[in-house]
Design a protein around this motif. Structure first.
Motif, mmCIF file in Angstrom:
data_model
loop_
_atom_site.group_PDB
_atom_site.id
_atom_site.type_symbol
_atom_site.label_atom_id
_atom_site.label_comp_id
_atom_site.label_asym_id
_atom_site.label_seq_id
_atom_site.Cartn_x
_atom_site.Cartn_y
_atom_site.Cartn_z
ATOM 1 N N VAL A 102 -73.049 22.292 28.971
ATOM 2 C CA VAL A 102 -74.140 23.145 29.442
ATOM 3 C C VAL A 102 -74.231 24.415 28.594
ATOM 4 C CG1 VAL A 102 -74.937 24.566 31.373
ATOM 5 C CG2 VAL A 102 -74.212 22.216 31.772
ATOM 6 N N LEU A 103 -73.102 25.020 28.245
ATOM 7 C CA LEU A 103 -73.126 26.217 27.389
ATOM 8 C C LEU A 103 -73.716 25.923 26.018
ATOM 9 C CD1 LEU A 103 -69.758 28.006 28.209
ATOM 10 C CD2 LEU A 103 -72.075 28.804 28.710
ATOM 11 N N ILE A 104 -73.333 24.803 25.428
ATOM 12 C CA ILE A 104 -73.869 24.423 24.116
ATOM 13 C C ILE A 104 -75.375 24.184 24.202
ATOM 14 C CG2 ILE A 104 -73.888 22.579 22.374
ATOM 15 C CD1 ILE A 104 -70.798 22.366 22.906
ATOM 16 N N LEU A 105 -75.804 23.452 25.226
ATOM 17 C CA LEU A 105 -77.237 23.182 25.382
ATOM 18 C C LEU A 105 -78.025 24.470 25.649
ATOM 19 C CD1 LEU A 105 -77.102 19.879 27.446
ATOM 20 C CD2 LEU A 105 -77.734 20.149 25.030
ATOM 21 N N LEU A 106 -77.455 25.381 26.420
ATOM 22 C CA LEU A 106 -78.113 26.664 26.659
ATOM 23 C C LEU A 106 -78.224 27.452 25.356
ATOM 24 C CD1 LEU A 106 -79.307 28.815 28.526
ATOM 25 C CD2 LEU A 106 -76.962 29.592 28.978
#
Length: 126
Positions: A102-106
Motif C-alpha cells: 500500500v505504501l509503494i502504491l501510494l
C-alpha cells in the motif's frame, strides 16, 4: 463483517452486536476495536459508492475513494494492536507485505499525479 460476527461467538473474548457495530463501546481494547469498526464502515461506503460513479460524478467519487487509504491504515492498526495472533510470523508477514504494498502504491500514485501535465483535461480528471 464476518470477522466481527464470528467474534460474537468467541468464548474467550465476548463481543455483543453493539460492541461490533458501535465504535469504541467494546470492553476489549476499545480504541483498537473502534478503529476496526470505523474501517469496516469506510469499506461499506467504498463498496456502495462504487456503483454510483455516474450519479456522484467522477470528482466526488474519487474524493470518496481516497478514504481507502485511511480505511486500510485503520484496519492495519486494528489488526496489529488487537489481534491475538499478531506475533505469529505468518501474520506479521501478511501485515508487512500488505503495508509495504500500500505504501509503494501510494507513493507511485503521488508521483504519477505530480508528473501529470497541469493544464490537460485528463490530468484534472485524475
Amino acid at each position: 463483517m464476518i470477522h466481527g460476527l464470528v467474534l460474537s461467538f468467541d468464548q474467550s473474548i465476548h463481543f455483543s452486536l453493539s460492541d461490533i457495530l458501535i465504535p469504541f463501546t467494546s470492553d476489549y481494547k476499545p480504541i483498537s476495536t473502534g478503529l476496526g469498526t470505523i474501517s469496516l464502515y469506510i469499506l461499506f461506503v467504498l463498496i456502495i459508492t462504487s456503483d454510483f460513479i455516474k450519479q456522484l460524478g467522477r470528482k466526488t467519487w474519487k474524493a470518496i475513494h481516497f478514504l481507502a487509504f485511511p480505511g486500510y491504515l485503520l484496519a492495519l492498526y486494528h489488526g496489529i494492536t488487537s489481534g491475538t495472533d499478531t506475533q505469529q510470523p505468518l501474520i506479521l508477514g501478511m501485515y508487512s507485505i500488505t503495508g509495504c504494498t500500500v505504501l509503494i502504491l501510494l507513493f507511485l500514485r503521488i508521483q504519477h499525479q505530480s508528473s501529470a501535465p497541469k493544464n490537460s483535461k485528463k490530468a484534472q480528471e485524475n
